[in-house]
Write a protein that holds these residues in place. Structure first.
Motif, PDB file in Angstrom:
ATOM      1  N   TYR A 159      -8.751  -3.510   5.378  1.00 33.59           N
ATOM      2  CA  TYR A 159      -7.728  -2.356   4.918  1.00 33.59           C
ATOM      3  C   TYR A 159      -7.571  -2.229   3.401  1.00 33.59           C
ATOM      4  O   TYR A 159      -7.865  -1.305   2.698  1.00 33.59           O
ATOM      5  N   SER A 160      -7.677  -3.527   2.523  1.00 30.36           N
ATOM      6  CA  SER A 160      -7.472  -3.631   1.286  1.00 30.36           C
ATOM      7  C   SER A 160      -8.702  -2.920   0.862  1.00 30.36           C
ATOM      8  O   SER A 160      -8.618  -2.250  -0.433  1.00 30.36           O
ATOM      9  N   TRP A 189      -5.668   2.976  11.789  1.00 28.52           N
ATOM     10  CA  TRP A 189      -4.651   3.924  12.316  1.00 28.52           C
ATOM     11  C   TRP A 189      -3.833   4.291  11.048  1.00 28.52           C
ATOM     12  O   TRP A 189      -3.736   5.777  10.532  1.00 28.52           O
ATOM     13  N   PRO A 190      -3.135   3.262  10.212  1.00 28.74           N
ATOM     14  CA  PRO A 190      -2.265   3.730   9.141  1.00 28.74           C
ATOM     15  C   PRO A 190      -3.317   4.361   7.922  1.00 28.74           C
ATOM     16  O   PRO A 190      -2.414   5.093   7.135  1.00 28.74           O
ATOM     17  N   LEU A 191      -4.411   4.415   8.034  1.00 31.88           N
ATOM     18  CA  LEU A 191      -5.236   5.042   6.812  1.00 31.88           C
ATOM     19  C   LEU A 191      -5.952   6.092   7.382  1.00 31.88           C
ATOM     20  O   LEU A 191      -6.799   6.940   6.522  1.00 31.88           O
ATOM     21  N   HIS A 211      -9.508  10.858   5.820  1.00 27.47           N
ATOM     22  CA  HIS A 211      -9.888  12.076   5.688  1.00 27.47           C
ATOM     23  C   HIS A 211      -9.985  12.635   4.517  1.00 27.47           C
ATOM     24  O   HIS A 211     -11.003  13.503   4.404  1.00 27.47           O
ATOM     25  N   ASN A 212      -8.784  12.641   3.918  1.00 23.07           N
ATOM     26  CA  ASN A 212      -8.607  13.332   2.399  1.00 23.07           C
ATOM     27  C   ASN A 212      -9.820  12.537   1.694  1.00 23.07           C
ATOM     28  O   ASN A 212     -10.239  13.524   0.799  1.00 23.07           O
ATOM     29  N   CYS A 213     -10.004  11.497   1.773  1.00 23.10           N
ATOM     30  CA  CYS A 213     -10.876  10.813   0.810  1.00 23.10           C
ATOM     31  C   CYS A 213     -12.337  11.585   1.171  1.00 23.10           C
ATOM     32  O   CYS A 213     -12.958  11.816   0.217  1.00 23.10           O
ATOM     33  N   LEU A 214     -12.646  11.598   2.245  1.00 20.47           N
ATOM     34  CA  LEU A 214     -13.848  12.098   2.774  1.00 20.47           C
ATOM     35  C   LEU A 214     -14.007  13.665   2.303  1.00 20.47           C
ATOM     36  O   LEU A 214     -15.113  14.288   1.853  1.00 20.47           O
TER      37      LEU A 214
END
Length: 235
Positions: free
Chosen positions: A123-124, A166-168, A173-176
């Protein structure tokens, strides 16, 4: 084997019976040959090999590990390089992430770190990339070379079927989407060559929120210099 030697010694001391050294040696060799397959280990030199062969044991040659050289590479003049790292003390545990932007010659142009609360290491690592890409997009740095020491993150960036935690999901998707508007390249580097980003991630444990670092903190001065000079690290 020790028991055999102890019995021969007792016969000599208490019964005054001289042992047959040839019979003792044959017994020891037979015991070693029988027991050798059940004991782990390997030979470390010519002397070990010769001793084992004398006892009728086929030696296992210890593999010599050749150190691998790791070096941070500077981007070319047209690229901005982002190194990221994430950590979790305990995995899961106290987590943080960090990243550093550099241009040709290893010159520092910005960095960041953030405390992530209680999370796992993957996650990190993902958050470090997400935050770094967002900073690059906001600053208009659209020729981005991303480098990190997590093969899982690199594979996620290269895969069209990767599903982040799930939390990310929305953040990923915004990052991609940001990356699709950039000239983008990603690569893996071993931890030994990613020490500056690792240091920033550790600094993130001390911050309560996302912190942008327009100038390099003193904790990374020596590491920055070593990277700029192309100092080799060994793995």
């Amino acid at each position: 084997m020790l028991l055999l030697i102890w019995k021969v010694r007792n016969k000599l001391v208490f019964d005054n019976k001289q042992p047959s050294l040839w019979r003792v040696l044959c017994s020891i060799k037979s015991w070693v040959h029988f027991a050798a397959p059940y004991f782990p280990g390997s030979s470390k030199g010519l002397l070990d090999v010769n001793i084992l062969k004398e006892f009728g044991v086929q030696p296992i040659i210890q593999q010599v590990r050749i150190p691998r050289m790791v070096r941070w590479l500077s981007p070319t003049h047209s690229w901005i390089k982002l190194n990221t790292n994430g950590l979790a003390k305990g995995n899961p545990g106290a987590a943080a992430c960090g990243g550093i932007f550099r241009i040709s010659g290893g010159r520092y142009i910005g960095g960041y770190c953030q405390n992530l609360g209680f999370q796992n290491a993957f996650y990190s690592e993902l958050m470090a990339v997400i935050i770094g890409v967002e900073f690059a997009y906001q600053f208009g740095w659209h020729t981005l070379w991303l480098e990190c020491d997590s093969m899982g993150v690199i594979e996620g960036l290269r895969s069209s079927t990767f599903k982040p935690p799930w939390p990310l999901r929305v953040h990923w998707h915004n990052c991609l989407s940001r990356l699709n508007s950039m000239q983008f390249y990603c690569s893996h580097i071993h931890r030994e060559g990613n020490s500056v980003a690792d240091c920033l991630a550790n600094l993130g444990l001390a911050f309560l929120s996302l912190c942008w670092l327009p100038t390099p903190p003193m904790e990374i001065f020596s590491k920055l210099r070593n990277d700029a000079l192309g100092v080799l690290h060994y793995r």
